[in-house]
Design a protein around this motif. Structure first.
Motif, mmCIF file in Angstrom:
data_model
loop_
_atom_site.group_PDB
_atom_site.id
_atom_site.type_symbol
_atom_site.label_atom_id
_atom_site.label_comp_id
_atom_site.label_asym_id
_atom_site.label_seq_id
_atom_site.Cartn_x
_atom_site.Cartn_y
_atom_site.Cartn_z
ATOM 1 N N TYR A 1 46.964 45.561 58.387
ATOM 2 C CA TYR A 1 46.414 44.620 59.056
ATOM 3 C C TYR A 1 46.731 43.000 58.381
ATOM 4 O O TYR A 1 47.167 42.568 58.979
ATOM 5 N N LEU A 2 47.572 43.554 57.436
ATOM 6 C CA LEU A 2 47.994 41.925 55.829
ATOM 7 C C LEU A 2 49.465 41.958 57.507
ATOM 8 O O LEU A 2 49.621 40.735 57.564
ATOM 9 N N ALA A 3 50.222 42.851 57.995
ATOM 10 C CA ALA A 3 51.155 42.794 58.328
ATOM 11 C C ALA A 3 50.945 42.396 59.612
ATOM 12 O O ALA A 3 52.209 41.262 60.386
ATOM 13 N N GLY A 4 50.317 42.888 60.449
ATOM 14 C CA GLY A 4 49.675 42.209 61.632
ATOM 15 C C GLY A 4 49.453 41.196 61.790
ATOM 16 O O GLY A 4 49.809 39.828 63.011
ATOM 17 N N GLN A 5 48.666 40.326 60.495
ATOM 18 C CA GLN A 5 48.247 38.988 59.668
ATOM 19 C C GLN A 5 49.356 37.941 60.026
ATOM 20 O O GLN A 5 49.696 37.258 61.275
ATOM 21 N N ILE A 6 50.569 38.708 59.835
ATOM 22 C CA ILE A 6 52.013 37.907 59.619
ATOM 23 C C ILE A 6 52.514 37.774 60.741
ATOM 24 O O ILE A 6 53.505 37.055 61.088
ATOM 25 N N GLU A 7 52.695 39.488 61.647
ATOM 26 C CA GLU A 7 53.642 39.061 62.530
ATOM 27 C C GLU A 7 52.913 37.725 63.732
ATOM 28 O O GLU A 7 53.422 37.467 64.523
ATOM 29 N N ALA A 8 51.289 37.514 63.572
ATOM 30 C CA ALA A 8 51.090 37.101 64.373
ATOM 31 C C ALA A 8 51.189 35.782 63.972
ATOM 32 O O ALA A 8 50.659 34.325 64.745
ATOM 33 N N GLY A 9 51.248 35.002 62.931
ATOM 34 C CA GLY A 9 51.443 33.876 62.617
ATOM 35 C C GLY A 9 50.923 33.047 61.015
ATOM 36 O O GLY A 9 51.330 32.195 60.935
ATOM 37 N N ALA A 10 50.319 34.540 60.021
ATOM 38 C CA ALA A 10 49.762 33.885 58.793
ATOM 39 C C ALA A 10 51.530 33.761 58.037
ATOM 40 O O ALA A 10 52.698 35.063 57.974
ATOM 41 N N GLU A 11 51.991 32.827 57.061
ATOM 42 C CA GLU A 11 52.793 32.477 56.710
ATOM 43 C C GLU A 11 52.934 32.531 54.961
ATOM 44 O O GLU A 11 53.292 32.782 54.357
ATOM 45 N N ALA A 12 51.350 33.071 54.276
ATOM 46 C CA ALA A 12 51.182 33.883 53.225
ATOM 47 C C ALA A 12 49.579 34.650 52.992
ATOM 48 O O ALA A 12 49.062 34.047 54.440
ATOM 49 N N VAL A 13 49.755 35.052 52.670
ATOM 50 C CA VAL A 13 48.454 36.149 52.541
ATOM 51 C C VAL A 13 47.842 35.758 51.268
ATOM 52 O O VAL A 13 48.053 35.733 49.817
ATOM 53 N N GLN A 14 46.565 36.147 51.088
ATOM 54 C CA GLN A 14 45.741 36.106 49.455
ATOM 55 C C GLN A 14 44.838 37.586 49.626
ATOM 56 O O GLN A 14 43.753 38.249 50.919
ATOM 57 N N LEU A 15 44.583 38.451 48.741
ATOM 58 C CA LEU A 15 44.276 39.760 47.870
ATOM 59 C C LEU A 15 43.173 39.500 47.459
ATOM 60 O O LEU A 15 42.764 38.656 46.052
ATOM 61 N N PHE A 16 41.982 39.341 47.965
ATOM 62 C CA PHE A 16 40.431 39.024 47.095
ATOM 63 C C PHE A 16 40.018 40.214 47.164
ATOM 64 O O PHE A 16 39.741 41.016 47.353
ATOM 65 N N ASP A 17 39.828 40.112 45.081
ATOM 66 C CA ASP A 17 39.486 41.337 44.723
ATOM 67 C C ASP A 17 37.767 41.075 43.667
ATOM 68 O O ASP A 17 37.871 40.313 42.951
ATOM 69 N N SER A 18 37.294 40.549 44.718
ATOM 70 C CA SER A 18 35.992 39.545 44.550
ATOM 71 C C SER A 18 35.148 40.714 43.004
ATOM 72 O O SER A 18 33.989 39.784 41.816
ATOM 73 N N TRP A 19 35.013 41.993 43.021
ATOM 74 C CA TRP A 19 34.179 42.684 42.241
ATOM 75 C C TRP A 19 35.264 43.319 41.000
ATOM 76 O O TRP A 19 35.000 43.996 40.420
ATOM 77 N N SER A 20 35.991 42.662 41.198
ATOM 78 C CA SER A 20 37.051 42.835 39.687
ATOM 79 C C SER A 20 36.586 42.969 38.701
ATOM 80 O O SER A 20 36.932 44.286 37.065
ATOM 81 N N GLY A 21 35.660 41.892 38.157
ATOM 82 C CA GLY A 21 35.768 42.228 36.872
ATOM 83 C C GLY A 21 34.679 43.459 36.027
ATOM 84 O O GLY A 21 34.089 42.748 34.729
ATOM 85 N N THR A 22 33.595 43.877 36.984
ATOM 86 C CA THR A 22 33.276 44.442 36.394
ATOM 87 C C THR A 22 33.573 45.944 35.932
ATOM 88 O O THR A 22 32.785 47.304 35.325
ATOM 89 N N LEU A 23 35.071 46.123 35.958
ATOM 90 C CA LEU A 23 35.946 47.559 35.623
ATOM 91 C C LEU A 23 36.049 47.314 33.839
ATOM 92 O O LEU A 23 37.069 46.825 33.646
ATOM 93 N N ALA A 24 35.882 48.460 33.239
ATOM 94 C CA ALA A 24 36.351 48.760 32.207
ATOM 95 C C ALA A 24 38.267 48.130 32.188
ATOM 96 O O ALA A 24 38.304 48.748 33.414
ATOM 97 N N PRO A 25 39.048 48.058 31.178
ATOM 98 C CA PRO A 25 39.956 47.601 31.178
ATOM 99 C C PRO A 25 41.210 48.595 31.619
ATOM 100 O O PRO A 25 42.179 48.495 32.664
ATOM 101 N N ASP A 26 40.390 50.009 31.457
ATOM 102 C CA ASP A 26 41.211 51.244 32.019
ATOM 103 C C ASP A 26 41.195 52.116 33.630
ATOM 104 O O ASP A 26 42.699 51.861 34.412
ATOM 105 N N GLU A 27 39.935 51.588 33.930
ATOM 106 C CA GLU A 27 39.925 51.619 35.479
ATOM 107 C C GLU A 27 40.367 50.310 36.001
ATOM 108 O O GLU A 27 40.508 50.494 37.402
ATOM 109 N N PHE A 28 40.223 49.420 36.009
ATOM 110 C CA PHE A 28 40.720 47.913 36.462
ATOM 111 C C PHE A 28 42.519 48.045 36.575
ATOM 112 O O PHE A 28 42.835 48.126 37.316
ATOM 113 N N GLU A 29 42.616 48.787 35.506
ATOM 114 C CA GLU A 29 44.339 49.258 35.338
ATOM 115 C C GLU A 29 44.821 50.144 36.887
ATOM 116 O O GLU A 29 45.413 50.099 37.964
ATOM 117 N N ARG A 30 43.733 51.225 36.874
ATOM 118 C CA ARG A 30 43.545 52.310 37.981
ATOM 119 C C ARG A 30 43.484 51.437 39.228
ATOM 120 O O ARG A 30 43.718 52.121 40.266
#
Length: 341
Positions: free
Chosen positions: A185-214
Motif C-alpha cells: 500500500y505504501l509502495a503504491g502511494q509512493i509510485e503515485a507521487g507521495a514523497e514521504a510517508v508516515q506510519l501511525f501507531d496510535s495505540w502503541s502506548g498500551t503495550l508492556a516493553p517486551d510486547e512493544f518490542e515484538r
C-alpha cells in the motif's frame, strides 16, 4: 525543488522550521464540512478521488503548510484485506466480522480498494504548489490489528492484547499479514507521487516493553526496511503515540528517518535522548491549540527552542481537534513562520 519539509526529513537543518498538522484536512475546516455534507458518508468521501484530493489541499490554501497529508484512513488496509468497514455517526468505525470471532483466511481480499487512494495522490501532486511535500501514510500493524481483532476502537485494546498473550502464533500471523499489505500500500502511494510517508501507531502506548518490542518495533522495522529497499530516497516518519521512554529505542531500531513525538513527552528530554541529528516531528498538545492564548504561544516557543539544534518539523502531538478555532491555527502558523534558529 524538494521543499523545506522534505529537506528537513532528509536530515537538513534549515533556518525556518517546516510545519504541517496531523488531521489538518478535516472537520475543523468549514470548507470540509460543506463538502462532507454534499458527498455523504466518510468512506464515500475517501473513495471519491477528486473529492479526497480537494479535502487534502484545502488546508494548504488556507494556511500554506509545507506538507499535504493524504486524506484517507488507516482502516482502508483491513477493508482492502476483505474485512467489512463502516463509519457510524457518533460511534466511529466498525469492522466485521472481528478477528476475535473469525479467521483472517475467511476474508476475500479486495486490493482494488486501494486504487482510488492512489488516484487521490496523483491528483494532489498535480495541484500542489512547488516545494510542498506530498505525504502518504498507513497505520502500523499493531494499531490496525487492534481494530481488526475487536471490530472497533477501545480504550485499552483488551481483546487484542489478550489475543497477543494467549495465542502469539496466531497473532503473529495477523501482524505479518497486515505488514505485507501495508508495504504494498505504501509502495503504491509512493509510485503515485507521495514523497514521504508516515506510519501511525496510535495505540502503541498500551503495550508492556517486551510486547512493544515484538508488536511495534519489529513489524515497523520490517516495513521500513522494505520501503527503503525499493525507495531509498523516500523518508519514512514513525509515530508511536504513547511510547514514552521507549521512544529512543523505537527511533534507533526501526530504521525510520524521522520520529514523531506526542504531547506527553517533554521535548527537552527527547532532544538529547533521541539519536543525534535524527529529524523530529511534533509535539504541541492539540488541546492547547484549541484553547489558544498566551499559554499556546509560550509552549510553541518552548518546543521550537528545545529542538533548535536538530532538524525539526513542527506538528501536533496528535490530530487537530474538530472544534479548534481557525484563528488559533493562524496564530500558530504565524508564530512558527516568524521564528528563526
Amino acid at each position: 525543488m524538494p521543499g523545506i519539509l522534505l529537506d528537513t526529513l532528509r536530515g537538513q537543518r534549515t533556518d525556518k522550521v517546516p510545519m504541517w498538522l496531523m488531521r489538518q484536512a478535516g472537520r475543523y475546516l468549514p470548507e470540509y464540512r460543506e463538502l462532507r455534507a454534499e458527498k455523504g458518508g466518510f468512506l464515500d468521501l475517501v473513495y471519491d478521488s477528486e473529492s479526497a484530493a480537494e479535502v487534502t489541499v484545502q488546508p494548504l490554501r488556507r494556511f500554506g503548510f509545507d506538507g499535504a497529508i493524504l486524506f484517507s484512513d488507516i482502516l482502508i488496509v483491513p477493508h482492502a484485506m476483505g474485512q467489512g468497514l463502516e463509519f457510524l455517526a457518533g460511534e466511529g468505525p466498525k469492522l466485521s466480522p472481528p478477528l476475535v470471532d473469525t479467521a483472517l483466511e475467511d476474508f476475500t481480499a479486495q486490493p482494488q480498494r486501494f486504487d482510488p487512494v492512489y488516484e487521490t495522490v496523483r491528483l494532489c501532486r498535480e495541484q500542489l504548489p512547488e516545494g510542498v511535500t506530498m505525504l502518504g501514510f498507513a497505520g502500523s500493524p499493531w494499531t490496525v490489528a487492534t481494530y481488526m481483532v475487536a471490530g472497533e476502537g477501545s480504550r485499552d485494546q483488551h481483546a487484542t492484547r489478550s489475543l497477543a498473550y494467549t495465542d502469539p502464533t496466531r497473532f503473529q500471523s495477523i501482524i505479518d499479514a497486515i505488514g505485507d499489505v501495508t508495504i504494498g500500500y505504501l509502495a503504491g502511494q509512493i509510485e503515485a507521487g507521495a514523497e514521504a510517508v508516515q506510519l501511525f501507531d496510535s495505540w502503541s502506548g498500551t503495550l508492556a516493553p517486551d510486547e512493544f518490542e515484538r508488536w511495534v518495533i519489529a513489524p515497523n522495522a520490517r516495513i521500513v526496511a522494505a520501503i527503503k529497499d525499493r525507495f531509498p530516497d523516500v523518508p519514512v516518519i514513525g509515530f508511536p503515540k504513547g511510547a514514552g521512554e521507549k521512544l529512543p529505542g523505537y527511533a534507533r531500531e526501526t530504521g525510520v528517518d524521522a520520529v514523531g513525538v506526542d504531547e506527553t513527552i517533554d521535548p527537552a528530554w527527547a532532544a538529547p535522548e533521541l539519536p543525534r541529528d535524527m529529524p523530529v516531528q511534533g509535539n504541541l498538545d492539540p488541546l492547547l491549540l484549541l484553547a489558544g492564548g498566551e499559554r499556546l504561544a509560550q509552549r510553541v516557543e518552548y518546543i521550537l527552542d528545545a529542538f533548535r539544534d536538530r532538524p525539526h518539523v513542527f506538528n501536533l502531538g496528535h490530530g487537530i481537534g474538530q472544534f479548534t478555532p481557525i484563528a488559533h491555527v493562524e496564530q500558530l502558523v504565524s508564530q512558527v513562520r516568524n521564528w528563526q534558529r
